[in-house]
Write an enzyme that holds these catalytic residues in place. Structure first.
Site, short mmCIF file in Angstrom:
data_model
loop_
_atom_site.label_atom_id
_atom_site.label_comp_id
_atom_site.label_asym_id
_atom_site.label_seq_id
_atom_site.Cartn_x
_atom_site.Cartn_y
_atom_site.Cartn_z
N PHE A 120 0.88 -1.17 0.00
CA PHE A 120 0.00 0.00 0.00
C PHE A 120 0.91 1.22 0.00
O PHE A 120 1.60 1.48 0.99
CB PHE A 120 -0.85 -0.06 1.27
CG PHE A 120 -1.78 1.08 1.54
CD1 PHE A 120 -3.06 1.09 1.00
CD2 PHE A 120 -1.41 2.12 2.38
CE1 PHE A 120 -3.94 2.12 1.30
CE2 PHE A 120 -2.29 3.15 2.68
CZ PHE A 120 -3.56 3.16 2.13
N THR A 123 2.24 6.90 1.74
CA THR A 123 3.11 7.87 2.42
C THR A 123 4.24 8.35 1.51
O THR A 123 4.81 7.58 0.73
CB THR A 123 3.71 7.22 3.69
OG1 THR A 123 2.64 6.83 4.54
CG2 THR A 123 4.64 8.17 4.43
N THR A 155 5.63 -0.84 3.55
CA THR A 155 5.73 -2.21 4.09
C THR A 155 5.66 -3.23 2.96
O THR A 155 4.82 -3.12 2.06
CB THR A 155 4.59 -2.46 5.10
OG1 THR A 155 4.74 -1.53 6.17
CG2 THR A 155 4.64 -3.88 5.66
N GLN A 337 10.60 -3.54 33.04
CA GLN A 337 10.87 -3.19 34.45
C GLN A 337 10.85 -4.44 35.34
O GLN A 337 11.71 -4.61 36.20
CB GLN A 337 9.82 -2.16 34.92
CG GLN A 337 10.23 -1.39 36.15
CD GLN A 337 11.43 -0.47 35.87
OE1 GLN A 337 11.75 -0.18 34.73
NE2 GLN A 337 12.09 -0.06 36.92
N GLU A 364 -0.28 3.76 10.68
CA GLU A 364 -1.74 3.79 10.56
C GLU A 364 -2.31 4.98 11.34
O GLU A 364 -3.39 4.91 11.91
CB GLU A 364 -2.37 2.46 11.04
CG GLU A 364 -1.78 1.26 10.37
CD GLU A 364 -2.67 0.57 9.36
OE1 GLU A 364 -3.84 0.95 9.20
OE2 GLU A 364 -2.17 -0.36 8.70
C1 LIG Z 1 7.65 0.61 9.85
C2 LIG Z 1 6.71 1.49 9.10
C3 LIG Z 1 5.86 0.92 8.15
C4 LIG Z 1 5.02 1.73 7.39
N1 LIG Z 1 4.26 1.17 6.38
C5 LIG Z 1 3.60 1.98 5.53
C6 LIG Z 1 2.95 1.45 4.37
O1 LIG Z 1 2.93 0.22 4.14
N2 LIG Z 1 2.33 2.30 3.51
C7 LIG Z 1 2.30 3.65 3.72
O2 LIG Z 1 1.74 4.35 2.89
N3 LIG Z 1 2.90 4.20 4.82
C8 LIG Z 1 3.56 3.40 5.71
N4 LIG Z 1 4.18 3.94 6.81
C9 LIG Z 1 4.14 5.38 7.02
C10 LIG Z 1 3.37 5.80 8.29
O3 LIG Z 1 2.00 5.67 8.08
C11 LIG Z 1 3.81 7.22 8.63
O4 LIG Z 1 5.17 7.16 9.07
C12 LIG Z 1 2.95 7.86 9.71
O5 LIG Z 1 1.65 8.10 9.23
C13 LIG Z 1 3.54 9.18 10.23
O6 LIG Z 1 3.94 10.01 9.19
P1 LIG Z 1 5.40 10.66 9.21
O7 LIG Z 1 6.36 9.56 9.46
O8 LIG Z 1 5.59 11.46 7.98
O9 LIG Z 1 5.42 11.60 10.46
P2 LIG Z 1 4.93 13.13 10.51
O10 LIG Z 1 3.60 13.26 9.87
O11 LIG Z 1 6.03 14.02 10.03
O12 LIG Z 1 4.74 13.35 12.07
C14 LIG Z 1 5.78 13.82 12.93
C15 LIG Z 1 5.16 14.22 14.26
O13 LIG Z 1 4.21 15.30 14.07
C16 LIG Z 1 2.96 14.93 14.61
N5 LIG Z 1 1.89 15.51 13.80
C17 LIG Z 1 1.78 15.52 12.45
N6 LIG Z 1 0.63 16.12 12.07
C18 LIG Z 1 0.00 16.48 13.21
C19 LIG Z 1 -1.23 17.15 13.50
N7 LIG Z 1 -2.07 17.56 12.53
N8 LIG Z 1 -1.55 17.40 14.79
C20 LIG Z 1 -0.73 16.99 15.80
N9 LIG Z 1 0.45 16.35 15.58
C21 LIG Z 1 0.80 16.10 14.32
C22 LIG Z 1 2.94 13.40 14.57
O14 LIG Z 1 2.02 12.88 15.51
C23 LIG Z 1 4.37 13.07 14.92
O15 LIG Z 1 4.53 13.13 16.31
C24 LIG Z 1 5.00 3.13 7.61
C25 LIG Z 1 5.83 3.70 8.59
C26 LIG Z 1 6.68 2.90 9.31
C27 LIG Z 1 7.60 3.55 10.32
#
Ligand SMILES: Cc1cc2nc3c(=O)[nH]c(=O)nc-3n(C[C@H](O)[C@H](O)[C@H](O)COP(=O)(O)OP(=O)(O)OC[C@H]3O[C@@H](n4cnc5c(N)ncnc54)[C@H](O)[C@@H]3O)c2cc1C
Length: 385
Positions: A120, A123, A155, A337, A364
């Protein structure tokens, strides 16, 4: 599924997890690889298609049944679930919800059998919590769509045969309305997958960046056909809500395991000539974790029931994902712990689960994103002011 068959599935999966996968957990973590025989056994048990309809070769589980299956699968390394999670969940669901009959007939049986692995791809580097800002583009040239862009943390990307790719098809439309989904086979010229990411935990499950450089797919690759044009975002959000209940159940399964590990250690480890389980402060840690686990389980079952009936497909999934992912994190921390110094050592199960559990609060939708969804749904315009 009829109740007797479902009981059989649950007991077979429980046996498989506890007798075959648990003994391999440390090896999977160390080698960052799922053994081929485990993949094969999962295929034979129908796990690549548990949530896909029976008419397409899946097990056709309801959400309520699916979470019970996830309680069992969550008891071991989450990389087991990851292996078939995208086929059933976010990728398979996009096809089930938004695909044409031809697309479903072509792909779902192969996803359900495990013959193909789907990823999927939503991101991007600059579009995570808010995927509506994604910049991957698809333009129509004659009878082909041409895709350019890059996806992050996808993923199963290193293993995938097909990418459910989200791309902007109408740059002038409001952000959420100009996005479509494409079925892009991994061997399409111009599509490349970067080396797998070096993650903190969940070893054995791989993620990677995916690049699209003038990737050409036929018009028939647009998920949903003409009706699917610019409708990809709402389809994705519906599928993610299902995925949130699913992940919550995985957290509950892991919490059960962490409680079991903590109880076993507290019974056998001695200090001052007595088991540490005789100290009331250790008992408090274990009691808090069991309570967290118990409440998490009940919450997930309630959310699944309401998801199936259609009574709540938005707030419930976010509440339960928020609660369960934070819950298992607290339980993992307490389990370390209870184990004292041993809990900090590689090779000890709770140390591994502590690393593995961290991801649940991030993907997610992060915990903060769940809070925003819940608050906006309750407050309406006031929250948007
Ligand atoms: C191991 C792993 C597997 C994954 N698998 C997939 C996949 O198969 N397909 C896919 O499409 N994606 C995948 N992802 C992506 C994942 O869904 C995103 O990493 C996640 O949604 C967070 O986005 P970001 O990493 O860009 O963090 P950011 O959006 O940059 O967030 C950084 C910080 O800002 C905060 N933040 C952001 N916006 C807001 C808001 N409006 N209000 C308050 N706080 C906010 C967040 O909570 C976080 O603390 C995967 C990620 C990982 C780590």
């Amino acid at each position: 599924m009829n109740p007797d068959d479902f009981t059989t599935v649950l007991s077979e999966v429980r046996k498989f997890v506890r007798e075959r996968v648990v003994p391999l957990e440390a090896q999977i973590d160390e080698k960052d690889e799922m053994p081929a025989e485990i993949r094969e056994a999962a295929k034979q048990m129908g796990l690549f298609g548990f949530a896909l309809p029976e008419e397409y070769g899946g097990l056709g589980l309801s959400m309520y049944e699916e979470v019970q299956l996830m309680f069992e699968l969550g008891y071991t390394t989450p990389s087991l679930r990851s292996m078939f999670g995208t086929n059933n969940g976010i990728a398979g669901h996009v096809l089930m919800v938004g695909g044409t009959e031809e697309q479903k007939a072509e792909w779902i049986p192969r996803l359900a059998s495990g013959e193909v692995t789907a990823s999927f791809a939503l991101t991007e580097a600059e579009a995570g919590s808010d995927p509506s800002t994604l910049t991957t583009r698809a333009r129509l040239e004659g009878n082909e769509w041409v895709i350019n862009g890059a996806k992050r943390y996808i993923t199963n990307a290193p293993l995938a045969d097909v990418f459910m790719t989200f791309a902007r098809t109408d740059p002038d439309a409001p952000r959420t309305r100009g996005i479509s989904t494409f079925l892009v086979p991994a061997n399409t010229p111009g599509l490349t997958v970067a080396p797998k990411d070096h993650k903190m935990g969940q070893f054995g499950a791989w993620t990677a960046d995916v690049f699209y450089d003038e990737v050409r797919v036929p018009a028939s690759a647009l998920v949903g056909g003409d009706a699917g044009l610019n409708r990809g975002f709402s389809t994705a959000m519906g599928c993610i809500a299902h995925g949130r209940v699913h992940i919550s159940a995985l957290c509950v399964g892991m919490a059960e395991r962490l409680v079991d590990e903590s109880v076993e250690y507290a019974r056998t480890r001695e200090q001052s000539g007595r088991p540490i389980g005789s100290f009331q402060l250790v008992q408090g840690l274990i009691a808090d974790s069991q309570t967290d686990y118990y409440v998490g389980r009940a919450t997930v079952l309630e959310a699944a029931r309401n998801f199936d009936s259609g009574a709540d497909t938005k707030i419930g999934p976010s509440c339960t994902k928020y609660f369960a992912s934070e819950m298992v994190w607290r339980v993992a921390d307490r389990a370390v712990q209870v184990h004292g110094g041993a809990g900090y050592m590689r090779g000890v199960a709770v140390e591994r689960f502590y690393r593995d559990a961290r991801l649940f609060r991030i993907y997610e939708g992060t915990s903060q994103v769940q809070q925003v969804i819940i608050a906006k749904a309750l407050l309406g315009d006031v929250a948007r002011a």
